[in-house]
Design a protein around this motif. Structure first.
Motif: not given
Length: 229
Positions: A199-205, A165-174
């Motif tokens: 958005v789709e790329q964020h979800r893949k990440n 979870f700590k690897q996520l960026t603020n945008r990914e958490i949002e």
């Protein structure tokens, strides 16, 4: 703070995370918890007691000197609670802060002049170095067996997956938070003013970092890490 908290959807690991890494103050956390929450020093005196705790003790004064004279020593009715906390004192000198201790105790409620069977959870706080304790009468918890099981499951999930979870960026958490509220990719795109492709790329990440393969798994992260409100 991610909205209103409620037991047992929040656990002591999450609270410690708020205090240590998200910069929330003790009072800010304690005031929104719908249960008795306190910080206890090694001599069993109170460092902090939340509003629900003041109601429990039926004490109007905010003077902690007065509270500490009252909360365990004035009466022997809460000897079992004192014994439980005494057993935890050695853990304050240990570096390990992952262990959470649970017990069921009959606790005297001066405000109602009766004993109540309570679920008590305690751990050494990483942020504070003292014991943080939550206590709630079982009569306030519906479907007790299921909820206690959920609490234990969430604590285990939190510990097992915190590093991911700590690897996520603020945008990914949002984005996880918005997904948990039922938004789809086009709605998230409009909400955040970014392209649907982004958005789709964020979800893949997100899926890569968390090793998730389904929406249900993402919702579990949203639930345990308090991203749903």
């Amino acid at each position: 703070m991610q909205g209103k908290l409620a037991l047992p959807g929040v656990n002591l690991h999450v609270i410690d995370h708020w205090l240590q890494e998200e910069g929330h103050g003790v009072c800010e956390v304690g005031e929104v918890l719908p249960c008795i929450f306190c910080i206890i020093k090694s001599d069993l005196t109170l460092e902090y007691l939340n509003p629900a705790g003041f109601e429990w003790l039926n004490i109007q004064s905010k003077s902690f000197l007065y509270i500490n004279e009252s909360w365990l020593e004035r009466s022997n009715k809460n000897a079992a609670l004192k014994d439980f906390l005494d057993q935890l004192k050695p853990h304050l000198s240990k570096p390990d802060t992952e262990d959470v201790f649970h017990d069921l105790l009959r606790v005297w409620f001066p405000s109602e002049s009766e004993y109540k069977l309570c679920l008590i959870s305690a751990k050494k706080s990483v942020a504070l170095g003292e014991l943080i304790v939550m206590m709630q009468p079982l009569s306030d918890i519906h479907y007790l067996r299921q909820k206690i099981g959920r609490l234990a499951d969430e604590e285990a999930f939190y510990l097992d997956n915190y590093s991911k979870f700590k690897q996520l960026t603020n945008r990914e958490i949002e984005i996880i938070s918005l997904l948990s509220k039922g938004m789809n990719n086009p709605q998230i795109s409009r909400e955040l003013n970014i392209s649907r492709k982004t958005v789709e790329q964020h979800r893949k990440n997100i899926n890569k970092k968390l090793h998730t393969n389904s929406f249900v798994e993402l919702i579990k992260y949203a639930q345990v890490f308090d991203l749903q409100d």
